[in-house]
Design a protein around this motif. Structure first.
Motif, mmCIF file in Angstrom:
data_model
loop_
_atom_site.group_PDB
_atom_site.id
_atom_site.type_symbol
_atom_site.label_atom_id
_atom_site.label_comp_id
_atom_site.label_asym_id
_atom_site.label_seq_id
_atom_site.Cartn_x
_atom_site.Cartn_y
_atom_site.Cartn_z
ATOM 1 N N ARG A 190 5.544 4.778 -5.241
ATOM 2 C CA ARG A 190 4.634 3.671 -5.573
ATOM 3 C C ARG A 190 4.350 2.812 -4.338
ATOM 4 O O ARG A 190 3.198 2.486 -4.045
ATOM 5 N N ILE A 191 5.399 2.488 -3.594
ATOM 6 C CA ILE A 191 5.233 1.681 -2.378
ATOM 7 C C ILE A 191 4.370 2.427 -1.368
ATOM 8 O O ILE A 191 3.457 1.853 -0.770
ATOM 9 N N PHE A 192 4.648 3.718 -1.166
ATOM 10 C CA PHE A 192 3.834 4.527 -0.252
ATOM 11 C C PHE A 192 2.359 4.473 -0.674
ATOM 12 O O PHE A 192 1.481 4.266 0.156
ATOM 13 N N GLY A 193 2.084 4.654 -1.976
ATOM 14 C CA GLY A 193 0.705 4.617 -2.462
ATOM 15 C C GLY A 193 0.028 3.287 -2.196
ATOM 16 O O GLY A 193 -1.141 3.238 -1.781
ATOM 17 N N GLU A 194 0.738 2.201 -2.406
ATOM 18 C CA GLU A 194 0.173 0.872 -2.145
ATOM 19 C C GLU A 194 -0.126 0.670 -0.662
ATOM 20 O O GLU A 194 -1.191 0.147 -0.300
ATOM 21 N N GLU A 195 0.782 1.094 0.189
ATOM 22 C CA GLU A 195 0.585 0.928 1.631
ATOM 23 C C GLU A 195 -0.481 1.890 2.167
ATOM 24 O O GLU A 195 -1.214 1.546 3.091
ATOM 25 N N LEU A 196 -0.583 3.080 1.573
ATOM 26 C CA LEU A 196 -1.650 4.007 1.939
ATOM 27 C C LEU A 196 -3.007 3.389 1.617
ATOM 28 O O LEU A 196 -3.926 3.429 2.440
ATOM 29 N N GLU A 197 -3.125 2.807 0.442
ATOM 30 C CA GLU A 197 -4.371 2.142 0.038
ATOM 31 C C GLU A 197 -4.693 0.985 0.994
ATOM 32 O O GLU A 197 -5.840 0.794 1.393
ATOM 33 N N ARG A 198 -3.677 0.226 1.356
ATOM 34 C CA ARG A 198 -3.861 -0.906 2.282
ATOM 35 C C ARG A 198 -4.345 -0.413 3.645
ATOM 36 O O ARG A 198 -5.225 -1.011 4.249
ATOM 37 N N ALA A 199 -3.773 0.690 4.129
ATOM 38 C CA ALA A 199 -4.097 1.207 5.462
ATOM 39 C C ALA A 199 -5.421 1.968 5.498
ATOM 40 O O ALA A 199 -6.157 1.885 6.473
ATOM 41 N N PHE A 200 -5.737 2.725 4.433
ATOM 42 C CA PHE A 200 -6.902 3.607 4.436
ATOM 43 C C PHE A 200 -8.071 3.067 3.640
ATOM 44 O O PHE A 200 -9.170 3.600 3.719
#
Length: 146
Positions: A103-113
């Motif tokens: 979940r954290i990875f998905g949130e940070e991926l969305e933030r970065a990309f």
């Protein structure tokens, strides 16, 4: 080729992200099924980026490492005249993988990309990475026009 010329060349995508009919929609999980590279494209292969800052300090927090790793990835992409929009594929390594870390990875991926379609991606749970305390690493393949 100068960085400015490389950036100008990367304004049009040199690949297409595809989610073929007959496969489930991976968008909610933050990836695409495949990236088709156009003929004549230039590949940029980025080594795995961890959560270390420029001084080599590594935070203990998983989210902080993921955020820093994506920041490091952006710096490496910029050095090649590329940006996150040019990333066709990611490989992600997660120590002690859990649904919470996903979940954290998905949130940070969305933030970065951002909200655009995400690259093809494979997440690999691992017991350890290169450095003591390292919890996350992301490797990328970017594709630029020739």
């Amino acid at each position: 080729m100068s960085n400015a010329a490389l950036r100008a060349a990367s304004t049009r995508r040199a690949f297409t992200l595809v989610n073929p009919a007959g496969l489930y929609d991976p968008a909610p999980n933050g990836y695409s099924h495949l990236a088709a590279v156009h003929p004549g494209a230039r590949l940029v292969l980025l080594s795995g980026q961890g959560g270390e800052d420029a001084q080599g300090r590594l935070p203990a927090d998983f989210r902080a490492q993921v955020r820093q790793a994506f920041g490091n990835l952006r710096i490496a992409l910029e050095a090649a005249g590329a940006g996150t929009q040019d990333v066709a594929r990611l490989t992600v390594l997660v120590v002690d993988h859990t649904e919470e870390r996903l979940r954290i990875f998905g949130e940070e991926l969305e933030r970065a990309f951002g909200p655009a379609m995400k690259p093809a991606c494979t997440l690999i749970p691992v017991p350890r990475l290169a450095l003591d305390g390292m919890l996350f690493e992301v490797e990328a393949t970017a594709v630029l026009p020739a």
